[in-house]
Design a protein around this motif. Structure first.
Motif, mmCIF file in Angstrom:
data_model
loop_
_atom_site.group_PDB
_atom_site.id
_atom_site.type_symbol
_atom_site.label_atom_id
_atom_site.label_comp_id
_atom_site.label_asym_id
_atom_site.label_seq_id
_atom_site.Cartn_x
_atom_site.Cartn_y
_atom_site.Cartn_z
ATOM 1 N N CYS A 21 0.818 -1.220 0.000
ATOM 2 C CA CYS A 21 0.000 0.000 0.000
ATOM 3 C C CYS A 21 0.848 1.265 0.000
ATOM 4 O O CYS A 21 0.489 2.271 -0.626
ATOM 5 C CB CYS A 21 -0.936 0.008 1.209
ATOM 6 S SG CYS A 21 -2.350 -1.093 1.030
ATOM 7 N N GLY A 22 1.959 1.254 0.697
ATOM 8 C CA GLY A 22 2.780 2.452 0.803
ATOM 9 C C GLY A 22 3.847 2.586 -0.268
ATOM 10 O O GLY A 22 4.590 3.570 -0.291
ATOM 11 N N SER A 23 3.915 1.630 -1.162
ATOM 12 C CA SER A 23 4.897 1.679 -2.236
ATOM 13 C C SER A 23 4.493 2.713 -3.290
ATOM 14 O O SER A 23 3.313 3.019 -3.445
ATOM 15 C CB SER A 23 5.022 0.297 -2.888
ATOM 16 O OG SER A 23 5.929 0.312 -3.974
ATOM 17 N N LEU A 24 5.469 3.221 -4.008
ATOM 18 C CA LEU A 24 5.203 4.145 -5.112
ATOM 19 C C LEU A 24 5.069 3.412 -6.433
ATOM 20 O O LEU A 24 4.751 4.032 -7.452
ATOM 21 C CB LEU A 24 6.346 5.159 -5.233
ATOM 22 C CG LEU A 24 6.698 5.995 -4.006
ATOM 23 C CD1 LEU A 24 7.846 6.937 -4.337
ATOM 24 C CD2 LEU A 24 5.492 6.759 -3.504
ATOM 25 N N VAL A 25 5.291 2.106 -6.405
ATOM 26 C CA VAL A 25 5.415 1.335 -7.645
ATOM 27 C C VAL A 25 4.659 0.020 -7.547
ATOM 28 O O VAL A 25 4.629 -0.619 -6.491
ATOM 29 C CB VAL A 25 6.910 1.019 -7.934
ATOM 30 C CG1 VAL A 25 7.070 0.236 -9.226
ATOM 31 C CG2 VAL A 25 7.729 2.293 -7.982
ATOM 32 N N GLY A 26 4.056 -0.388 -8.644
ATOM 33 C CA GLY A 26 3.547 -1.746 -8.757
ATOM 34 C C GLY A 26 2.216 -2.014 -8.096
ATOM 35 O O GLY A 26 1.495 -1.103 -7.677
ATOM 36 N N ARG A 186 1.119 7.372 -10.303
ATOM 37 C CA ARG A 186 1.214 8.812 -10.521
ATOM 38 C C ARG A 186 0.447 9.646 -9.503
ATOM 39 O O ARG A 186 0.741 10.816 -9.303
ATOM 40 C CB ARG A 186 0.709 9.146 -11.929
ATOM 41 C CG ARG A 186 1.611 8.616 -13.032
ATOM 42 C CD ARG A 186 1.160 9.128 -14.382
ATOM 43 N NE ARG A 186 2.023 8.648 -15.445
ATOM 44 C CZ ARG A 186 1.907 9.028 -16.718
ATOM 45 N NH1 ARG A 186 0.944 9.866 -17.071
ATOM 46 N NH2 ARG A 186 2.732 8.559 -17.630
ATOM 47 N N SER A 187 -0.549 9.063 -8.844
ATOM 48 C CA SER A 187 -1.324 9.832 -7.873
ATOM 49 C C SER A 187 -0.631 9.920 -6.517
ATOM 50 O O SER A 187 -1.053 10.698 -5.656
ATOM 51 C CB SER A 187 -2.708 9.206 -7.687
ATOM 52 O OG SER A 187 -2.597 7.904 -7.129
ATOM 53 N N PHE A 188 0.433 9.146 -6.293
ATOM 54 C CA PHE A 188 1.144 9.190 -5.024
ATOM 55 C C PHE A 188 2.063 10.408 -5.005
ATOM 56 O O PHE A 188 2.749 10.695 -5.981
ATOM 57 C CB PHE A 188 1.936 7.897 -4.808
ATOM 58 C CG PHE A 188 1.081 6.756 -4.319
ATOM 59 C CD1 PHE A 188 -0.174 6.523 -4.859
ATOM 60 C CD2 PHE A 188 1.522 5.918 -3.318
ATOM 61 C CE1 PHE A 188 -0.975 5.472 -4.420
ATOM 62 C CE2 PHE A 188 0.733 4.865 -2.860
ATOM 63 C CZ PHE A 188 -0.517 4.646 -3.411
ATOM 64 N N PHE A 195 5.534 14.616 -11.696
ATOM 65 C CA PHE A 195 4.735 14.612 -12.930
ATOM 66 C C PHE A 195 4.138 16.000 -13.192
ATOM 67 O O PHE A 195 4.135 16.489 -14.324
ATOM 68 C CB PHE A 195 3.621 13.572 -12.812
ATOM 69 C CG PHE A 195 2.839 13.377 -14.079
ATOM 70 C CD1 PHE A 195 3.432 12.782 -15.180
ATOM 71 C CD2 PHE A 195 1.518 13.770 -14.163
ATOM 72 C CE1 PHE A 195 2.710 12.583 -16.362
ATOM 73 C CE2 PHE A 195 0.798 13.579 -15.324
ATOM 74 C CZ PHE A 195 1.399 12.989 -16.427
ATOM 75 N N ASN A 196 3.643 16.673 -12.160
ATOM 76 C CA ASN A 196 3.015 17.977 -12.311
ATOM 77 C C ASN A 196 4.008 19.079 -12.634
ATOM 78 O O ASN A 196 3.650 20.115 -13.199
ATOM 79 C CB ASN A 196 2.256 18.366 -11.037
ATOM 80 C CG ASN A 196 1.014 17.521 -10.850
ATOM 81 O OD1 ASN A 196 0.518 16.907 -11.797
ATOM 82 N ND2 ASN A 196 0.505 17.482 -9.629
ATOM 83 N N ASN A 197 5.275 18.849 -12.277
ATOM 84 C CA ASN A 197 6.307 19.860 -12.513
ATOM 85 C C ASN A 197 6.880 19.800 -13.918
ATOM 86 O O ASN A 197 7.663 20.641 -14.317
ATOM 87 C CB ASN A 197 7.447 19.720 -11.492
ATOM 88 C CG ASN A 197 7.042 20.217 -10.128
ATOM 89 O OD1 ASN A 197 6.097 20.997 -9.995
ATOM 90 N ND2 ASN A 197 7.755 19.782 -9.092
#
Length: 198
Positions: A21-26, A186-188, A195-197
């Motif tokens: 759950c806390g990962s940025l990937v996968g 991408r939402s994390f 991504f927004n920058n």
């Protein structure tokens, strides 16, 4: 292990836990396990408290000895659509479905229970108290870690084999240097900010 002050009288007791759950990937990965008390497995505990070697050994033993086990995953697109809380519950629900048997009772690790029409309860730190949850914790951890090790072979610059996609300083520095992959969520926040920058 601690003992609960009640006993569920059944041989089809399921333990369910998730990881990622806390990962940025996968993916978020969950496992469901029904143990066989005629073939006991010794050393079950929260997967985070085990060495890699012990997790691998116990994972193989669980697969060989458990009466039933199942893995449920929620992919990146689903996580983005649902949010991580609902994705976690969905992964747990899918793991129970993969058992291909209708259990009598389910223990879920954590504070929440998926919408499922089977008697169940959630237990905070259940992976330290319920052997079935401990076994599920180990299976889910080994399964997802293997996914991340395989992903590391494609993207070695992020060191996924060691950080498993979690926001270590090395991983965050790699994000700044190389940008995100198609497997990043991408939402994390750390990924979203990058991504927004752009």
């Amino acid at each position: 292990m601690n003992k609960l002050n009640f006993v569920v009288k059944s041989e089809l007791i399921v333990g369910v836990d998730e990881v990622g759950c806390g990962s940025l990937v996968g993916n978020i990965v969950s496992a469901a396990v029904i143990l066989n008390y005629r073939t006991p497995i010794y050393g079950l505990k929260d997967s985070k408290k085990l060495s890699i070697k012990s997790r691998m050994r116990l994972s193989k033993e669980i697969i060989a000895k458990a009466r039933y086990w199942g893995i449920g995953s929620v992919n990146i697109e689903e996580i983005e659509q649902l949010n991580v809380f609902r994705a976690r519950l969905l992964a747990m629900y899918r793991a129970v479905q993969k058992l291909n048997v209708f259990p009598d009772f389910i223990f879920f690790d954590g504070k929440h229970v998926p919408n499922i029409h089977i008697p169940s309860m959630s237990i905070v730190q259940g992976d330290n108290m319920i052997p079935e949850i401990s076994a599920a914790s180990i299976l889910a951890k080994v399964y997802r870690d293997t996914e991340m090790i395989n992903l590391d072979k494609i993207y070695p610059e992020y060191n996924f084999k060691d950080n498993k996609g979690y926001p270590t300083q090395y991983h965050l520095n790699a994000l700044l240097k190389y940008g995100h992959t198609i497997f990043h969520r991408r939402s994390f926040f750390p990924v979203q900010k990058l991504f927004n920058n752009k």
